[in-house]
Design a protein around this motif. Structure first.
Motif, PDB file in Angstrom:
ATOM      1  N   SER A 162      50.984 -15.252 -16.937  1.00 52.03           N
ATOM      2  CA  SER A 162      52.289 -14.651 -16.649  1.00 52.03           C
ATOM      3  C   SER A 162      53.037 -14.314 -17.936  1.00 52.03           C
ATOM      4  O   SER A 162      53.720 -13.287 -18.013  1.00 52.03           O
ATOM      5  CB  SER A 162      53.135 -15.586 -15.774  1.00 52.03           C
ATOM      6  OG  SER A 162      52.572 -15.698 -14.481  1.00 52.03           O
ATOM      7  N   THR A 163      52.898 -15.170 -18.947  1.00 56.46           N
ATOM      8  CA  THR A 163      53.565 -14.924 -20.224  1.00 56.46           C
ATOM      9  C   THR A 163      52.972 -13.709 -20.919  1.00 56.46           C
ATOM     10  O   THR A 163      53.695 -12.839 -21.426  1.00 56.46           O
ATOM     11  CB  THR A 163      53.440 -16.152 -21.154  1.00 56.46           C
ATOM     12  OG1 THR A 163      54.007 -17.283 -20.494  1.00 56.46           O
ATOM     13  CG2 THR A 163      54.174 -15.918 -22.462  1.00 56.46           C
ATOM     14  N   ILE A 204      37.986 -16.460 -16.758  1.00 55.99           N
ATOM     15  CA  ILE A 204      39.363 -15.960 -16.619  1.00 55.99           C
ATOM     16  C   ILE A 204      40.098 -16.581 -15.441  1.00 55.99           C
ATOM     17  O   ILE A 204      41.313 -16.411 -15.298  1.00 55.99           O
ATOM     18  CB  ILE A 204      39.416 -14.418 -16.509  1.00 55.99           C
ATOM     19  CG1 ILE A 204      38.687 -13.933 -15.246  1.00 55.99           C
ATOM     20  CG2 ILE A 204      38.857 -13.767 -17.766  1.00 55.99           C
ATOM     21  CD1 ILE A 204      38.848 -12.444 -14.976  1.00 55.99           C
ATOM     22  N   ARG A 205      39.371 -17.308 -14.587  1.00 57.42           N
ATOM     23  CA  ARG A 205      40.002 -17.984 -13.446  1.00 57.42           C
ATOM     24  C   ARG A 205      40.319 -19.445 -13.755  1.00 57.42           C
ATOM     25  O   ARG A 205      40.804 -20.167 -12.888  1.00 57.42           O
ATOM     26  CB  ARG A 205      39.076 -17.919 -12.219  1.00 57.42           C
ATOM     27  CG  ARG A 205      38.678 -16.509 -11.820  1.00 57.42           C
ATOM     28  CD  ARG A 205      39.839 -15.689 -11.338  1.00 57.42           C
ATOM     29  NE  ARG A 205      39.464 -14.283 -11.123  1.00 57.42           N
ATOM     30  CZ  ARG A 205      40.309 -13.343 -10.726  1.00 57.42           C
ATOM     31  NH1 ARG A 205      41.567 -13.652 -10.490  1.00 57.42           N
ATOM     32  NH2 ARG A 205      39.907 -12.103 -10.565  1.00 57.42           N
ATOM     33  N   MET A 222      42.362  -7.958 -15.163  1.00 55.10           N
ATOM     34  CA  MET A 222      42.550  -7.331 -16.474  1.00 55.10           C
ATOM     35  C   MET A 222      43.570  -8.113 -17.303  1.00 55.10           C
ATOM     36  O   MET A 222      43.371  -8.340 -18.501  1.00 55.10           O
ATOM     37  CB  MET A 222      42.980  -5.882 -16.297  1.00 55.10           C
ATOM     38  CG  MET A 222      41.942  -5.031 -15.586  1.00 55.10           C
ATOM     39  SD  MET A 222      42.438  -3.315 -15.318  1.00 55.10           S
ATOM     40  CE  MET A 222      42.261  -2.645 -16.973  1.00 55.10           C
ATOM     41  N   TYR A 223      44.646  -8.554 -16.665  1.00 54.88           N
ATOM     42  CA  TYR A 223      45.634  -9.364 -17.385  1.00 54.88           C
ATOM     43  C   TYR A 223      45.061 -10.730 -17.737  1.00 54.88           C
ATOM     44  O   TYR A 223      45.386 -11.296 -18.796  1.00 54.88           O
ATOM     45  CB  TYR A 223      46.907  -9.508 -16.544  1.00 54.88           C
ATOM     46  CG  TYR A 223      47.723  -8.241 -16.530  1.00 54.88           C
ATOM     47  CD1 TYR A 223      48.482  -7.857 -17.630  1.00 54.88           C
ATOM     48  CD2 TYR A 223      47.709  -7.398 -15.422  1.00 54.88           C
ATOM     49  CE1 TYR A 223      49.215  -6.684 -17.629  1.00 54.88           C
ATOM     50  CE2 TYR A 223      48.435  -6.208 -15.409  1.00 54.88           C
ATOM     51  CZ  TYR A 223      49.175  -5.857 -16.514  1.00 54.88           C
ATOM     52  OH  TYR A 223      49.886  -4.681 -16.526  1.00 54.88           O
ATOM     53  N   ARG A 224      44.215 -11.251 -16.873  1.00 54.90           N
ATOM     54  CA  ARG A 224      43.573 -12.529 -17.167  1.00 54.90           C
ATOM     55  C   ARG A 224      42.610 -12.392 -18.345  1.00 54.90           C
ATOM     56  O   ARG A 224      42.540 -13.274 -19.210  1.00 54.90           O
ATOM     57  CB  ARG A 224      42.839 -13.050 -15.920  1.00 54.90           C
ATOM     58  CG  ARG A 224      43.770 -13.614 -14.849  1.00 54.90           C
ATOM     59  CD  ARG A 224      43.022 -14.039 -13.610  1.00 54.90           C
ATOM     60  NE  ARG A 224      43.897 -14.777 -12.706  1.00 54.90           N
ATOM     61  CZ  ARG A 224      44.114 -16.082 -12.765  1.00 54.90           C
ATOM     62  NH1 ARG A 224      43.495 -16.809 -13.688  1.00 54.90           N
ATOM     63  NH2 ARG A 224      44.910 -16.669 -11.915  1.00 54.90           N
ATOM     64  N   ALA A 225      41.866 -11.306 -18.387  1.00 51.29           N
ATOM     65  CA  ALA A 225      40.947 -11.088 -19.503  1.00 51.29           C
ATOM     66  C   ALA A 225      41.717 -10.931 -20.808  1.00 51.29           C
ATOM     67  O   ALA A 225      41.304 -11.449 -21.852  1.00 51.29           O
ATOM     68  CB  ALA A 225      40.088  -9.852 -19.235  1.00 51.29           C
ATOM     69  N   ALA A 226      42.830 -10.224 -20.748  1.00 52.67           N
ATOM     70  CA  ALA A 226      43.673 -10.069 -21.933  1.00 52.67           C
ATOM     71  C   ALA A 226      44.195 -11.428 -22.386  1.00 52.67           C
ATOM     72  O   ALA A 226      44.252 -11.722 -23.591  1.00 52.67           O
ATOM     73  CB  ALA A 226      44.832  -9.125 -21.627  1.00 52.67           C
ATOM     74  N   THR A 227      44.554 -12.260 -21.429  1.00 54.50           N
ATOM     75  CA  THR A 227      45.053 -13.603 -21.749  1.00 54.50           C
ATOM     76  C   THR A 227      43.961 -14.442 -22.393  1.00 54.50           C
ATOM     77  O   THR A 227      44.214 -15.182 -23.363  1.00 54.50           O
ATOM     78  CB  THR A 227      45.566 -14.299 -20.474  1.00 54.50           C
ATOM     79  OG1 THR A 227      46.620 -13.506 -19.910  1.00 54.50           O
ATOM     80  CG2 THR A 227      46.091 -15.689 -20.774  1.00 54.50           C
TER      81      THR A 227
END
Length: 226
Positions: A104-105, A94-95, A42-47
């Motif tokens: 991370s940011t 996303i990977r 989910m954080y990767r998709a947001a990124t």
């Protein structure tokens, strides 16, 4: 304890990157016929949404706006845990390296975290047959009332080996990247500290089936004790 609590357990799997959370969680979810949620995805998709909007990940307000404006969708089937950004499948994208370097940011953005945690808790609440939730702050923040809490860990070398094999990257470079992410994520979560009340499982020398068996035993003991 209500009967539906036993038949619809919430299992929280915490731990650092490369410890085996995803593989173990998906296998466990399949074994108990439960849903599966990868909060890291989910954080990767947001990124990815932030990068697509051409927003600097360090710009807090713009990042928040980009994430909230994006349509993020996530599959909770362990057989197809997809991630979609604005209607497009992004499960593989996303990977990628760009997302990995920036995630991370973006994840450190407090408003983004609050927004995604609320979405994670909504998905947990909708899982009528139970759910296995994995990520770096699941036990203490996302699902503090989980029926079973597990902190899955492994030594740094093994974590790097697994992650390198997973993404097809150089092992040495992967170990450095994991160390960087552990340091960055420690600003917002505590990936190297077992949460209070969690059962610690060191997976360094354990195959996935044995780790899953240990968690199944925890679930069985819970049913007996209840």
């Amino acid at each position: 304890m209500p009967e539906n609590k036993k038949s619809a357990p919430v299992v929280a799997v915490d731990g650092p990157s490369g410890a085996g959370k995803s593989t173990v969680s998906k296998t466990l979810a399949t074994a108990i016929d439960a849903a599966y949620l990868d909060t890291g995805a989910m954080y990767r998709a947001a990124t990815l949404a932030v990068l697509r909007a051409e927003v600097d990940p360090s710009q807090t307000a713009q990042v928040t706006k980009a994430v909230k404006n994006a349509k993020l969708e996530f599959g909770t089937s362990p057989e197809d845990p997809f991630a979609r950004v604005d209607g497009e499948d992004a499960t593989l994208e996303i990977r990628g390296d760009d997302v990995t370097k920036a995630v991370s940011t973006v994840a450190a953005n407090k408003t983004v975290r609050k927004h995604l945690v609320a979405e994670q808790q909504r998905l947990i609440g909708e899982a009528k047959k139970g759910i296995v939730v994995e990520g770096r702050d699941i036990c203490e923040v996302v699902a503090p009332e989980a029926d079973i809490k597990v902190y899955l860990t492994a030594d740094p070398g093994e974590r790097a080996k697994r992650r390198a094999a997973e993404v097809g990257a150089d092992e040495s470079a992967t170990e450095q990247d994991i160390a960087r992410r552990d340091g960055a994520d420690s600003e917002t979560t505590k990936p190297m500290d077992p949460p209070e009340g969690a059962t610690v499982i060191d997976s360094t020398e354990l195959p996935v089936v044995e780790v899953v068996a240990k968690i199944l035993a925890l679930l069985n003991n819970r049913d007996i004790n209840d």
